[in-house]
Enzyme design. Structure first.
Site, PDB file in Angstrom:
ATOM      1  N   LYS A 175       0.152   4.263  -0.221  1.00 34.13           N
ATOM      2  CA  LYS A 175      -0.456   5.444   0.423  1.00 34.13           C
ATOM      3  C   LYS A 175      -0.223   6.696  -0.437  1.00 34.13           C
ATOM      4  O   LYS A 175      -0.190   6.587  -1.660  1.00 34.13           O
ATOM      5  CB  LYS A 175       0.081   5.589   1.852  1.00 34.13           C
ATOM      6  CG  LYS A 175      -0.101   4.294   2.654  1.00 34.13           C
ATOM      7  CD  LYS A 175       0.142   4.438   4.127  1.00 34.13           C
ATOM      8  CE  LYS A 175      -0.087   3.091   4.807  1.00 34.13           C
ATOM      9  NZ  LYS A 175       0.099   3.134   6.256  1.00 34.13           N
TER      10      LYS A 175
ATOM     11  N   HIS B 293      -9.344   1.026   5.090  1.00 30.97           N
ATOM     12  CA  HIS B 293      -8.059   1.138   5.777  1.00 30.97           C
ATOM     13  C   HIS B 293      -8.231   2.031   7.004  1.00 30.97           C
ATOM     14  O   HIS B 293      -9.012   2.979   6.987  1.00 30.97           O
ATOM     15  CB  HIS B 293      -7.012   1.731   4.824  1.00 30.97           C
ATOM     16  CG  HIS B 293      -5.636   1.677   5.389  1.00 30.97           C
ATOM     17  ND1 HIS B 293      -5.185   2.604   6.301  1.00 30.97           N
ATOM     18  CD2 HIS B 293      -4.626   0.795   5.218  1.00 30.97           C
ATOM     19  CE1 HIS B 293      -3.945   2.292   6.645  1.00 30.97           C
ATOM     20  NE2 HIS B 293      -3.584   1.202   6.007  1.00 30.97           N
TER      21      HIS B 293
ATOM     22  N   GLY C 109       2.654   1.846  10.879  1.00 33.23           N
ATOM     23  CA  GLY C 109       3.597   2.953  10.736  1.00 33.23           C
ATOM     24  C   GLY C 109       4.305   3.317  12.024  1.00 33.23           C
ATOM     25  O   GLY C 109       4.953   4.357  12.118  1.00 33.23           O
TER      26      GLY C 109
ATOM     27  N   GLU D 259      -5.219  -5.383  10.627  1.00 35.90           N
ATOM     28  CA  GLU D 259      -4.193  -4.374  10.837  1.00 35.90           C
ATOM     29  C   GLU D 259      -4.439  -3.680  12.164  1.00 35.90           C
ATOM     30  O   GLU D 259      -5.247  -2.731  12.228  1.00 35.90           O
ATOM     31  CB  GLU D 259      -4.231  -3.337   9.707  1.00 35.90           C
ATOM     32  CG  GLU D 259      -3.995  -3.925   8.335  1.00 35.90           C
ATOM     33  CD  GLU D 259      -3.417  -2.884   7.391  1.00 35.90           C
ATOM     34  OE1 GLU D 259      -2.317  -3.109   6.875  1.00 35.90           O
ATOM     35  OE2 GLU D 259      -4.055  -1.836   7.193  1.00 35.90           O
TER      36      GLU D 259
ATOM     37  N   SER E 146       3.637  -2.569  10.269  1.00 37.57           N
ATOM     38  CA  SER E 146       5.093  -2.634  10.439  1.00 37.57           C
ATOM     39  C   SER E 146       5.700  -3.972  10.020  1.00 37.57           C
ATOM     40  O   SER E 146       6.637  -4.470  10.653  1.00 37.57           O
ATOM     41  CB  SER E 146       5.491  -2.281  11.878  1.00 37.57           C
ATOM     42  OG  SER E 146       5.069  -0.961  12.186  1.00 37.57           O
TER      43      SER E 146
ATOM     44  N   ASN F  10       0.875  -1.175   0.000  1.00 41.22           N
ATOM     45  CA  ASN F  10       0.000   0.000   0.000  1.00 41.22           C
ATOM     46  C   ASN F  10       0.910   1.223   0.000  1.00 41.22           C
ATOM     47  O   ASN F  10       1.529   1.539   1.010  1.00 41.22           O
ATOM     48  CB  ASN F  10      -0.880  -0.058   1.261  1.00 41.22           C
ATOM     49  CG  ASN F  10      -1.685   1.205   1.463  1.00 41.22           C
ATOM     50  OD1 ASN F  10      -1.741   2.073   0.585  1.00 41.22           O
ATOM     51  ND2 ASN F  10      -2.311   1.316   2.630  1.00 41.22           N
TER      52      ASN F  10
ATOM     53  N   GLU G  83      -6.583   4.363   8.173  1.00 49.60           N
ATOM     54  CA  GLU G  83      -6.386   5.803   7.938  1.00 49.60           C
ATOM     55  C   GLU G  83      -7.639   6.427   7.326  1.00 49.60           C
ATOM     56  O   GLU G  83      -7.962   7.580   7.587  1.00 49.60           O
ATOM     57  CB  GLU G  83      -5.148   6.022   7.050  1.00 49.60           C
ATOM     58  CG  GLU G  83      -3.867   5.774   7.835  1.00 49.60           C
ATOM     59  CD  GLU G  83      -2.701   5.275   7.013  1.00 49.60           C
ATOM     60  OE1 GLU G  83      -2.715   5.403   5.778  1.00 49.60           O
ATOM     61  OE2 GLU G  83      -1.765   4.723   7.626  1.00 49.60           O
TER      62      GLU G  83
END
Ligand code: PGA
Length: 253
Positions: free
Chosen positions: A13, A97, A175, A169, A215, A11, A99
């Site tokens: 991003k 996702h 991250g 996730e 990660s 991904n 985010e």
């Protein structure tokens, strides 16, 4: 017996312009040309999709989108439909996702609508679910996952979900450099598979691929992939560099 083909997905991003994405995709294509027994997917930003699709033609790397809108067309300024993504060369679409949930108001209901739109257009949805750090610490991990699964997949029948991929996730691992331990990942994946057996059926649950994300890097992928219910990885940061991502695709060594 049918098995679950591991999927290593990148991904990207909001990184890489079209030109940068093309360079990275070309390099990755060379590096992974001989990868076998694994499916590889990359999800560049929307503006790079068509260019990257041209690079990936004839390769073993599939193209994915990072998001989509649930309507086919219409007055939805700034949005992109499933049909547009298919036309740009996508086979997969990441949906929900964390985010998107955190910063753009995505809910389990919009996730459900987006999965429906993806499936209707022939895109394979990658449904992302996962708990925050506070939810884990207060013992709510499983109830959060359960709600995300139940609501995200509400009113679907088996036929709709044949191409579904789930990505677990944990938000606290995205991250941050903090990875779930292999035991934590396995526990969550096994739970997700059991819930899917409950709402769809055992046969579906046996075949659905559940990716781990958060990660993932060359130093931890092998132990994660060794877990019985981990069928792949959804990778952010470590997917940006083709050399590193190629190491992940070759996790078997
Ligand atoms: P990360 O991101 O690998 O940078 O933690 C994972 C993701 O957001 O899918």
């Amino acid at each position: 017996m049918e098995t679950r083909l591991p999927l290593i997905a990148g991904n990207w991003k909001m990184h890489k312009t079209g030109d940068e994405a093309v360079q990275a995709a070309k390099h990755l294509k060379e590096l992974t040309a001989k990868a076998v027994g694994v499916e590889i997917m990359i999800a560049p930003t929307f503006t790079a999709l068509s260019q990257v699709a041209a690079v990936l033609a004839g390769s073993n790397i599939a193209l994915g989108a990072q998001n989509l809108h649930w309507e086919n067309q219409g007055a939805f300024t700034g949005e992109i439909s499933a049909a547009m993504l298919v036309n740009a060369g996508c086979r997969y679409a990441i949906v929900g996702h964390s985010e998107r949930r955190q910063y753009f108001g995505e809910t389990d209901q919009t996730v459900q609508r987006k999965i429906r739109a993806a499936v209707a257009a022939g895109l394979r949805p990658v449904m992302c679910i996962g708990e925050t750090e506070a939810e884990r610490e207060s013992g709510q991990t499983f109830s959060v996952l359960d709600k995300q699964i139940q609501k995200g997949l509400e009113s679907f029948v088996l036929q709709d979900l044949k191409t579904l991929v789930v990505a677990y996730e944990p938000v606290w691992a995205i991250g941050t450099g903090k990875t779930a331990t292999k035991e934590q990942a396995q526990e969550a994946h096994a739970y997700i598979r059991r819930q899917l057996a409950g709402i769809v059926d055992d046969g579906f649950a046996r075949l659905v691929r559940i990716l781990y994300g958060g990660s993932v890097k060359p130093s931890n992928i092998k132990e994660l992939m060794a877990m019985p219910d981990v069928d792949g990885a959804l990778v952010g940061g470590a997917s940006l560099d083709p050399e590193t991502f190629s190491q992940l695709a070759h996790y078997r060594g």
